[in-house]
Motif scaffolding. Structure first.
Motif, PDB file in Angstrom:
ATOM      1  N   TYR A 106       0.832  -1.206   0.000  1.00 55.89           N
ATOM      2  CA  TYR A 106       0.000   0.000   0.000  1.00 55.89           C
ATOM      3  C   TYR A 106       0.869   1.261   0.000  1.00 55.89           C
ATOM      4  CZ  TYR A 106      -3.744   3.228   1.142  1.00 55.89           C
ATOM      5  OH  TYR A 106      -4.633   4.265   1.097  1.00 55.89           O
ATOM      6  N   GLU A 107       0.664   2.127  -0.979  1.00 49.58           N
ATOM      7  CA  GLU A 107       1.477   3.333  -1.131  1.00 49.58           C
ATOM      8  C   GLU A 107       0.926   4.523  -0.364  1.00 49.58           C
ATOM      9  OE1 GLU A 107       4.442   3.819  -2.599  1.00 49.58           O
ATOM     10  OE2 GLU A 107       4.540   1.663  -2.949  1.00 49.58           O
ATOM     11  N   GLY A 108      -0.394   4.563  -0.177  1.00 48.77           N
ATOM     12  CA  GLY A 108      -0.990   5.671   0.542  1.00 48.77           C
ATOM     13  C   GLY A 108      -0.773   7.012  -0.145  1.00 48.77           C
ATOM     14  N   GLN A 109      -0.852   8.087   0.637  1.00 45.74           N
ATOM     15  CA  GLN A 109      -0.594   9.431   0.156  1.00 45.74           C
ATOM     16  C   GLN A 109       0.514  10.046   0.987  1.00 45.74           C
ATOM     17  OE1 GLN A 109      -4.342  11.504   0.450  1.00 45.74           O
ATOM     18  NE2 GLN A 109      -5.366  10.171  -1.035  1.00 45.74           N
ATOM     19  N   ARG A 110       1.208  11.015   0.427  1.00 45.08           N
ATOM     20  CA  ARG A 110       2.398  11.552   1.085  1.00 45.08           C
ATOM     21  C   ARG A 110       2.101  12.225   2.421  1.00 45.08           C
ATOM     22  NH1 ARG A 110       7.516  10.329  -1.249  1.00 45.08           N
ATOM     23  NH2 ARG A 110       8.224  11.980   0.136  1.00 45.08           N
ATOM     24  N   ASP A 111       0.855  12.674   2.617  1.00 45.15           N
ATOM     25  CA  ASP A 111       0.537  13.319   3.903  1.00 45.15           C
ATOM     26  C   ASP A 111      -0.200  12.384   4.855  1.00 45.15           C
ATOM     27  OD1 ASP A 111      -1.841  13.253   2.525  1.00 45.15           O
ATOM     28  OD2 ASP A 111      -2.434  15.306   3.036  1.00 45.15           O
ATOM     29  N   ASP A 112      -0.246  11.093   4.536  1.00 44.75           N
ATOM     30  CA  ASP A 112      -0.858  10.123   5.448  1.00 44.75           C
ATOM     31  C   ASP A 112      -0.029   9.994   6.720  1.00 44.75           C
ATOM     32  OD1 ASP A 112      -2.784   9.624   3.555  1.00 44.75           O
ATOM     33  OD2 ASP A 112      -2.168   7.563   3.133  1.00 44.75           O
ATOM     34  N   ILE A 113      -0.717   9.635   7.804  1.00 42.61           N
ATOM     35  CA  ILE A 113      -0.048   9.288   9.059  1.00 42.61           C
ATOM     36  C   ILE A 113      -0.456   7.862   9.414  1.00 42.61           C
ATOM     37  CG2 ILE A 113       0.228   9.790  11.508  1.00 42.61           C
ATOM     38  CD1 ILE A 113       1.375  11.962   9.787  1.00 42.61           C
ATOM     39  N   LEU A 114       0.544   7.028   9.670  1.00 44.30           N
ATOM     40  CA  LEU A 114       0.300   5.654  10.116  1.00 44.30           C
ATOM     41  C   LEU A 114       0.531   5.597  11.615  1.00 44.30           C
ATOM     42  CD1 LEU A 114      -0.253   2.650   9.495  1.00 44.30           C
ATOM     43  CD2 LEU A 114       2.212   2.388   9.096  1.00 44.30           C
ATOM     44  N   LEU A 115      -0.527   5.290  12.355  1.00 39.88           N
ATOM     45  CA  LEU A 115      -0.443   5.145  13.807  1.00 39.88           C
ATOM     46  C   LEU A 115      -0.158   3.683  14.123  1.00 39.88           C
ATOM     47  CD1 LEU A 115      -0.816   6.260  16.687  1.00 39.88           C
ATOM     48  CD2 LEU A 115      -3.277   5.872  16.423  1.00 39.88           C
ATOM     49  N   CYS A 116       0.953   3.425  14.800  1.00 41.99           N
ATOM     50  CA  CYS A 116       1.374   2.060  15.121  1.00 41.99           C
ATOM     51  C   CYS A 116       1.387   1.871  16.636  1.00 41.99           C
ATOM     52  CB  CYS A 116       2.763   1.776  14.556  1.00 41.99           C
ATOM     53  SG  CYS A 116       2.867   1.892  12.752  1.00 41.99           S
ATOM     54  N   THR A 117       0.613   0.916  17.115  1.00 47.25           N
ATOM     55  CA  THR A 117       0.550   0.644  18.547  1.00 47.25           C
ATOM     56  C   THR A 117       0.372  -0.843  18.786  1.00 47.25           C
ATOM     57  OG1 THR A 117      -1.870   0.734  18.811  1.00 47.25           O
ATOM     58  CG2 THR A 117      -0.699   2.835  18.873  1.00 47.25           C
ATOM     59  N   PHE A 118       0.874  -1.329  19.908  1.00 55.91           N
ATOM     60  CA  PHE A 118       0.436  -2.623  20.393  1.00 55.91           C
ATOM     61  C   PHE A 118      -0.983  -2.411  20.922  1.00 55.91           C
ATOM     62  CE2 PHE A 118       0.331  -6.369  23.182  1.00 55.91           C
ATOM     63  CZ  PHE A 118       0.936  -7.310  22.353  1.00 55.91           C
ATOM     64  N   PRO A 119      -1.875  -3.398  20.767  1.00 57.10           N
ATOM     65  CA  PRO A 119      -3.265  -3.188  21.206  1.00 57.10           C
ATOM     66  C   PRO A 119      -3.375  -2.678  22.639  1.00 57.10           C
ATOM     67  CG  PRO A 119      -3.076  -5.248  19.994  1.00 57.10           C
ATOM     68  CD  PRO A 119      -1.679  -4.733  20.182  1.00 57.10           C
ATOM     69  N   LYS A 120      -4.335  -1.795  22.851  1.00 57.99           N
ATOM     70  CA  LYS A 120      -4.671  -1.220  24.157  1.00 57.99           C
ATOM     71  C   LYS A 120      -3.567  -0.332  24.716  1.00 57.99           C
ATOM     72  CE  LYS A 120      -7.993  -1.673  25.247  1.00 57.99           C
ATOM     73  NZ  LYS A 120      -9.077  -0.791  24.681  1.00 57.99           N
ATOM     74  N   SER A 121      -3.023   0.495  23.824  1.00 57.80           N
ATOM     75  CA  SER A 121      -1.941   1.397  24.225  1.00 57.80           C
ATOM     76  C   SER A 121      -2.265   2.859  23.945  1.00 57.80           C
ATOM     77  CB  SER A 121      -0.644   1.006  23.491  1.00 57.80           C
ATOM     78  OG  SER A 121      -0.250  -0.300  23.827  1.00 57.80           O
ATOM     79  N   GLY A 122      -3.550   3.194  23.875  1.00 57.34           N
ATOM     80  CA  GLY A 122      -3.935   4.582  23.662  1.00 57.34           C
ATOM     81  C   GLY A 122      -4.182   4.953  22.222  1.00 57.34           C
ATOM     82  N   SER A 123      -4.492   3.965  21.390  1.00 60.92           N
ATOM     83  CA  SER A 123      -4.648   4.195  19.953  1.00 60.92           C
ATOM     84  C   SER A 123      -5.699   5.252  19.638  1.00 60.92           C
ATOM     85  CB  SER A 123      -5.036   2.891  19.239  1.00 60.92           C
ATOM     86  OG  SER A 123      -4.202   1.833  19.614  1.00 60.92           O
ATOM     87  N   HIS A 124      -6.908   5.094  20.192  1.00 64.93           N
ATOM     88  CA  HIS A 124      -8.011   6.007  19.866  1.00 64.93           C
ATOM     89  C   HIS A 124      -7.764   7.400  20.431  1.00 64.93           C
ATOM     90  CE1 HIS A 124      -9.663   2.064  19.123  1.00 64.93           C
ATOM     91  NE2 HIS A 124     -10.666   2.614  18.485  1.00 64.93           N
ATOM     92  N   TRP A 125      -7.127   7.462  21.565  1.00 67.20           N
ATOM     93  CA  TRP A 125      -6.794   8.729  22.205  1.00 67.20           C
ATOM     94  C   TRP A 125      -5.848   9.539  21.317  1.00 67.20           C
ATOM     95  CZ3 TRP A 125      -2.996   9.106  26.890  1.00 67.20           C
ATOM     96  CH2 TRP A 125      -3.062  10.381  27.454  1.00 67.20           C
ATOM     97  N   VAL A 126      -4.744   8.915  20.909  1.00 70.49           N
ATOM     98  CA  VAL A 126      -3.756   9.601  20.078  1.00 70.49           C
ATOM     99  C   VAL A 126      -4.353   9.922  18.703  1.00 70.49           C
ATOM    100  CG1 VAL A 126      -1.508   9.394  18.958  1.00 70.49           C
ATOM    101  CG2 VAL A 126      -1.811   8.592  21.318  1.00 70.49           C
ATOM    102  N   PHE A 127      -5.138   9.013  18.145  1.00 75.37           N
ATOM    103  CA  PHE A 127      -5.782   9.258  16.858  1.00 75.37           C
ATOM    104  C   PHE A 127      -6.603  10.536  16.901  1.00 75.37           C
ATOM    105  CE2 PHE A 127      -9.796   8.669  14.427  1.00 75.37           C
ATOM    106  CZ  PHE A 127      -9.283   8.709  13.140  1.00 75.37           C
ATOM    107  N   ASN A 128      -7.393  10.696  17.946  1.00 77.14           N
ATOM    108  CA  ASN A 128      -8.257  11.876  18.021  1.00 77.14           C
ATOM    109  C   ASN A 128      -7.461  13.154  18.244  1.00 77.14           C
ATOM    110  OD1 ASN A 128     -11.409  11.581  17.961  1.00 77.14           O
ATOM    111  ND2 ASN A 128     -10.611   9.659  18.785  1.00 77.14           N
ATOM    112  N   MET A 129      -6.413  13.117  19.046  1.00 79.21           N
ATOM    113  CA  MET A 129      -5.657  14.355  19.254  1.00 79.21           C
ATOM    114  C   MET A 129      -4.919  14.763  17.978  1.00 79.21           C
ATOM    115  SD  MET A 129      -2.485  13.427  21.857  1.00 79.21           S
ATOM    116  CE  MET A 129      -3.476  12.459  23.006  1.00 79.21           C
ATOM    117  N   VAL A 130      -4.367  13.790  17.242  1.00 80.72           N
ATOM    118  CA  VAL A 130      -3.662  14.109  15.998  1.00 80.72           C
ATOM    119  C   VAL A 130      -4.627  14.686  14.965  1.00 80.72           C
ATOM    120  CG1 VAL A 130      -2.399  13.144  14.033  1.00 80.72           C
ATOM    121  CG2 VAL A 130      -1.827  12.429  16.353  1.00 80.72           C
TER     122      VAL A 130
END
Length: 299
Positions: free
Chosen positions: A42-66
């Protein structure tokens, strides 16, 4: 790919997909191999952000603030699209600026991210709170990968077979640490859950700088207020938290994301014996893999 279903000696039920000696969540799309290939390509777009977390490590929290910082508003952004659980075509439909999530270990993320063409935000959380949060998460849903006791779950969590997505905790940490050390092309911001809890505004500033954005302090203070645990839980508990993707696992497809959001809640649940077992295995595994991560904050 092999479908694995286990009932241990205490009646705990474990369910996952095994591919090339690695364990994948049973909801991982298809036969694992083909979807992994699509993710890698997957090439995505140049301004994409990939959020990488081990499960249950604040994924939704960081996603919303970003996403608030990027969109320059305080709108709740709900649940991120997750690469391992959704068709790649779903990501092409996301509105810009796009951010999506993966719990996959480093070997399986898109090559574009490894080349530095997609920025990565990587979040780690102390393993004891991660384990407890994951157990409570499974315990609150239907059709999950584990059904049983906390004691059984902790032993499973610390094992090589643990059903994350492609690796259990210790290989996950080692593969990411090796990548950060050896791949100088990575555009990556490393965050710790506990540091976010203790120094949220400082980390919001750090995220804003990483995104090369200029936002006034009063706006960023507004982000800080709007990503409080209470505010996000209130939004998530409304119809804004409903998703079609997870309707077979939770009412309205609303994942039980926001539970307590505290550091050290494991102390309220682990027995002395469970904690001693966890410490012994954790120490052995960290030494075995030669991990020299800064000490996690456990309370």
């Amino acid at each position: 790919m092999e479908l694995v279903k286990i009932v241990d000696e205490y009646g705990n039920k474990i369910h996952y997909k095994r591919y090339q000696g690695r364990s994948f969540h049973p909801d991982f799309l298809g036969n694992v191999r083909d979807h992994l290939a699509e993710i890698s390509a997957y090439e995505g777009q140049r301004d994409d952000i990939l959020l990488c977390t081990f499960p249950k490590s604040g994924s939704h929290w960081v996603f919303n603030m970003v996403q608030m910082i990027r969109a320059n508003n305080f709108e709740y952004n709900g649940t991120p699209a997750v690469m391992e659980f959704q068709p790649i075509s779903d990501f092409e439909k996301l509105p810009s600026p796009r951010m999506y999530l993966t719990h996959l270990g480093y070997p399986f993320i898109p090559m574009a991210a490894k080349r530095g063409d997609i920025k990565i935000i990587h979040v780690l959380r102390n393993p004891k709170d991660t384990a407890l949060s994951y157990y409570e998460f499974f315990n609150s849903m239907r059709n999950v990968a584990y059904e049983g006791t906390l004691g059984g779950f902790l032993k499973y969590f610390l094992s090589d077979e643990f059903v994350a997505v492609g690796s259990s905790l210790f290989p996950y940490m080692k593969e990411w640490e090796d990548a950060k050390r050896n791949n100088n092309k990575l555009q990556i911001l490393n965050l710790r859950y506990e540091d976010l809890k203790q120094n949220l505004f400082e980390n919001i500033l750090k995220i804003t700088k990483f995104l090369n954005l200029d936002r006034p302090d009063d706006f960023l203070r507004g982000v800080e207020q709007n990503v409080s645990f209470e505010r996000l839980k209130e939004k998530h508990d409304s119809n804004l938290g409903e998703t079609e993707r997870w309707k077979n696992n939770a009412d309205g497809g609303r994942l039980p994301i926001y539970r307590k959001g505290k550091i050290g809640d494991w102390k309220n649940k682990f027995t002395v014996a469970q904690n001693e077992m966890f410490d012994a295995v954790y120490k052995e595994k960290m030494e075995e893999m030669g991990l020299t991560l800064d000490e996690f904050i456990f309370e």
